[in-house]
Design a protein around this motif. Structure first.
Motif, short mmCIF file in Angstrom:
data_model
loop_
_atom_site.label_atom_id
_atom_site.label_comp_id
_atom_site.label_asym_id
_atom_site.label_seq_id
_atom_site.Cartn_x
_atom_site.Cartn_y
_atom_site.Cartn_z
N GLU A 179 -13.88 40.71 27.69
CA GLU A 179 -13.53 42.18 27.62
C GLU A 179 -12.18 42.57 27.71
OE1 GLU A 179 -17.08 43.68 30.36
OE2 GLU A 179 -16.86 44.83 28.45
N SER A 180 -11.29 42.18 27.07
CA SER A 180 -9.81 42.39 26.50
C SER A 180 -9.48 42.81 25.26
CB SER A 180 -8.87 41.18 27.10
OG SER A 180 -9.04 39.99 26.35
N HIS A 181 -10.27 42.30 24.34
CA HIS A 181 -9.79 42.68 22.99
C HIS A 181 -11.14 43.36 22.47
CE1 HIS A 181 -6.86 39.73 23.68
NE2 HIS A 181 -6.23 40.25 22.86
N PHE A 182 -11.14 44.57 21.61
CA PHE A 182 -12.27 45.33 21.10
C PHE A 182 -11.86 45.88 19.76
CE2 PHE A 182 -13.10 45.50 25.61
CZ PHE A 182 -14.44 45.47 25.58
N ASN A 183 -12.70 45.76 18.80
CA ASN A 183 -12.77 46.67 17.60
C ASN A 183 -13.83 47.75 17.67
OD1 ASN A 183 -11.06 44.54 16.37
ND2 ASN A 183 -12.91 43.13 15.99
N GLU B 245 -6.94 54.80 30.83
CA GLU B 245 -7.31 54.05 32.03
C GLU B 245 -7.63 52.66 31.61
OE1 GLU B 245 -9.77 53.95 36.11
OE2 GLU B 245 -9.90 55.74 34.91
N GLU B 246 -8.40 52.35 30.61
CA GLU B 246 -9.06 51.19 30.22
C GLU B 246 -7.68 50.28 29.45
OE1 GLU B 246 -11.91 53.34 31.52
OE2 GLU B 246 -10.83 53.77 29.74
N LEU B 247 -7.10 51.03 28.81
CA LEU B 247 -5.66 50.62 27.93
C LEU B 247 -4.67 50.26 28.94
CD1 LEU B 247 -6.01 52.84 24.92
CD2 LEU B 247 -6.51 50.47 24.92
N ALA B 248 -4.75 50.72 30.15
CA ALA B 248 -3.61 50.39 31.03
C ALA B 248 -4.04 49.17 32.17
CB ALA B 248 -3.34 51.60 31.93
N GLY B 249 -5.17 48.84 32.11
CA GLY B 249 -6.00 47.94 32.81
C GLY B 249 -6.43 46.72 32.04
N PRO B 250 -7.89 46.56 31.96
CA PRO B 250 -8.47 45.52 31.52
C PRO B 250 -8.26 45.31 29.99
CG PRO B 250 -10.15 47.09 31.95
CD PRO B 250 -8.85 47.57 32.27
N VAL B 251 -8.15 46.35 29.05
CA VAL B 251 -8.02 46.33 27.57
C VAL B 251 -6.87 45.95 27.25
CG1 VAL B 251 -8.71 47.46 25.57
CG2 VAL B 251 -10.29 47.72 27.39
N HIS B 252 -6.59 44.76 26.33
CA HIS B 252 -5.28 44.50 25.99
C HIS B 252 -4.77 44.95 24.59
CE1 HIS B 252 -1.53 42.20 25.21
NE2 HIS B 252 -2.39 41.59 24.31
N GLY C 146 -9.55 37.76 30.03
CA GLY C 146 -10.36 38.14 31.20
C GLY C 146 -10.78 39.51 31.62
N GLY C 147 -10.11 40.62 31.05
CA GLY C 147 -10.79 41.87 31.32
C GLY C 147 -10.95 42.37 32.79
N MET C 148 -11.84 43.01 32.91
CA MET C 148 -12.10 43.73 34.16
C MET C 148 -12.43 42.68 35.13
SD MET C 148 -14.99 46.60 35.17
CE MET C 148 -14.21 47.84 34.68
N ASP C 149 -13.22 41.84 35.14
CA ASP C 149 -13.64 40.77 36.04
C ASP C 149 -12.79 39.26 36.00
OD1 ASP C 149 -14.62 39.80 33.54
OD2 ASP C 149 -16.91 39.53 34.16
N ARG D 23 -6.05 60.94 15.26
CA ARG D 23 -7.31 60.32 15.77
C ARG D 23 -7.23 59.23 16.63
NH1 ARG D 23 -10.10 60.21 9.41
NH2 ARG D 23 -9.81 62.67 9.20
N GLN D 24 -6.13 58.44 16.29
CA GLN D 24 -5.93 57.20 17.11
C GLN D 24 -5.37 57.71 18.57
OE1 GLN D 24 -4.87 53.66 15.99
NE2 GLN D 24 -6.12 54.07 13.95
N ARG D 25 -4.48 58.73 18.49
CA ARG D 25 -4.11 59.13 19.99
C ARG D 25 -5.15 59.76 20.52
NH1 ARG D 25 1.61 61.53 17.26
NH2 ARG D 25 2.65 59.57 17.48
N MET D 26 -6.07 60.42 19.94
CA MET D 26 -7.21 61.08 20.54
C MET D 26 -8.07 59.93 21.23
SD MET D 26 -10.07 63.77 19.09
CE MET D 26 -9.08 64.17 17.98
N VAL D 27 -8.36 59.06 20.77
CA VAL D 27 -9.31 57.87 21.40
C VAL D 27 -8.23 57.09 22.35
CG1 VAL D 27 -10.14 55.56 20.57
CG2 VAL D 27 -10.45 57.21 19.19
N GLN D 28 -7.05 56.86 22.23
CA GLN D 28 -6.19 56.19 23.14
C GLN D 28 -6.19 57.12 24.41
OE1 GLN D 28 -2.77 55.79 20.80
NE2 GLN D 28 -3.37 53.82 19.79
#
Length: 98
Positions: free
Chosen positions: A48-52, A78-85, A39-42, A68-73
């Protein structure tokens, strides 16, 4: 396909902080339809819950794959704690892209 609100936020944050030479963001949520975190944000099914992510930036020079992964994370905390699973990340330098 047009980006939804979560994808637009992700792109803006990554572009602003990392000035990538390449940024590909794919919403892979439809493949996870019916999962409890769908479901993501809405909160709409398939949204918008899973992204590549494929990102190429000079900011990754001298950084390990994990760093590098930690930098992006960190940028997307905020998105990873919320809508992005789930977020699959491929982070490379311009030299590695060649």
């Amino acid at each position: 396909m047009t980006d939804g609100p979560v994808a637009r936020i992700i792109r803006q944050k990554l572009e602003s902080a990392l000035s990538p030479q390449r940024l590909e963001l794919e919403d892979d949520s439809a493949r996870h339809a019916g999962h409890h975190h769908e479901g993501g944000m809405d909160a709409q099914p398939g949204g918008e819950s899973h992204f590549n992510l494929v990102i190429v930036s000079e900011a990754f020079e001298g950084q390990s794959r994990v760093a590098r992964q930690r930098m992006v994370q960190k940028l997307l905390a905020e998105e990873l704690a919320g809508p992005v699973h789930a977020l699959s990340i491929s982070a490379r330098t311009p030299a590695e892209e060649k």
